[in-house]
Design an enzyme around this catalytic site. Sequence first.
Site, PDB file in Angstrom:
ATOM      1  N   GLY A  33       0.758  -1.246   0.000  1.00 33.89           N
ATOM      2  CA  GLY A  33       0.000   0.000   0.000  1.00 33.89           C
ATOM      3  C   GLY A  33       0.784   1.288   0.000  1.00 33.89           C
ATOM      4  N   ASP A  38       1.283  -1.331 -10.879  1.00 34.27           N
ATOM      5  CA  ASP A  38       2.659  -1.493 -10.384  1.00 34.27           C
ATOM      6  C   ASP A  38       2.948  -2.992 -10.428  1.00 34.27           C
ATOM      7  OD1 ASP A  38       5.107  -1.214  -9.218  1.00 34.27           O
ATOM      8  OD2 ASP A  38       4.359  -0.802  -7.209  1.00 34.27           O
ATOM      9  N   CYS A  85       9.640  -1.879 -10.725  1.00 36.44           N
ATOM     10  CA  CYS A  85      10.912  -1.538 -10.080  1.00 36.44           C
ATOM     11  C   CYS A  85      12.006  -2.393 -10.720  1.00 36.44           C
ATOM     12  CB  CYS A  85      10.857  -1.733  -8.567  1.00 36.44           C
ATOM     13  SG  CYS A  85      10.278  -3.357  -8.030  1.00 36.44           S
TER      14      CYS A  85
END
Length: 423
Positions: A240, A307, A361
């Site tokens: 989160g 993401d 990432c």
Amino acid sequence: MSPAAHLTATLDLIEAIAAARRPADAEASAWFRAHRHIGDSDRGPMLALAYTLLRHHARLGWWLERLRLPDTPRHRLLAWLALDNTPSSHLEALLRPLPATERALLDKLRGTTIAHPAMPDSVRLECPDWAAAPLQRRFTDRFAAEMEATLAEPPLDLRVNPLRSTREAMLADLRDLGLHPDPTPLSPLGIRLRQRLSLTRLPMLKTGEVEIQDEGSQLVAMLLDAQPGERVVDFCAGAGGKTLAIAAQMRNRGHVVACDVSEMRLKRAAERFRKAGLHNIETRLLASETDRWIKRHKHGFSRVLVDAPCSGTGTWRRNPDARWRSPEDQGLDSLVALQSRILASAARLVKPGGRLVYATCSLLPEENEQQVTSFLANHSDFRTVPTGTILQLDQPYLSLTPAQHGTDGFFAAVMQRGGAEAV
């Protein structure tokens, strides 16, 4: 703790991390919960030494193989301490008994350094075989510099919660605690601490005035540009962190849905949302990336963040053990295929004129630019929005690396669905 007890406990921690299948940070947290008698003053140095060994994983393994010694956590620790010039007499007293083979190890490594001219570049740079070729293709002559940057210990980045404080106020409070904070150069809400410290020294974490979040991650959330009153989805919310930044950006108004396939991660995220004083977030457990909920809410949201799960190559300096785990276990091709399915499914949620942000990432083009190119080729109703129109970065996509930007490695692409409504 006495020096002997401290080093023995550190070895126990290192052995636990080496034996575990889960990430090092999760295993270390569980280990310390089971050893509550160890105080904060000892935990920091113990964890730092354990992570130092992880950052030198390939090089220590190379030395042990060269010296024909079994590759064990104890031998790795002894090898590092010898290379770090810890006196043999200290180690004799701290790690009894010290058999002849271990004394020989200390003697052979005394006065040498971790790097050796005979080391292959992949060992010297701690780059696993599965990632070497794509990273070399991406960085070409900057490959060595980029890999060396992933070996450095990262700073502690904080994001100010604008609903509870300001960056100026938090900088002042951190200085009052005797710390030396700096504003991050790219994120207007970021604060950077370079000194190693116990998080218990930061009362603003408990009050929800700040959250731990790398500056690069903060920028990804900013790219969504969520506005108060909008309907927003964080499709792979995890713990989160980006959801918090998005909801705060919306000034606690509107509706944010934090989705994930892990019930445990969503429970932890919900606790963080409450602590931050955010009430406009709903958590939604998905059975898979094609959960029926997605079809029922087709074209129902102004902003959607994906993401995506990825190789994590951009987080190697923060999670040094990650480079020796997945995706080697499941294969990079399988991970890329999963990302493609997630992105295509999440895109169904975006309303006409709405914004879709795809982020990882990762430093690998296969997970980043190539993924976006493939998506756009199959979804003609979407077009890219240059990140420079949102952030003060002259990039078509957000592309951050530790060497160039001082952040974790992040990629993000902003895409808009065609339609009458403007974003």
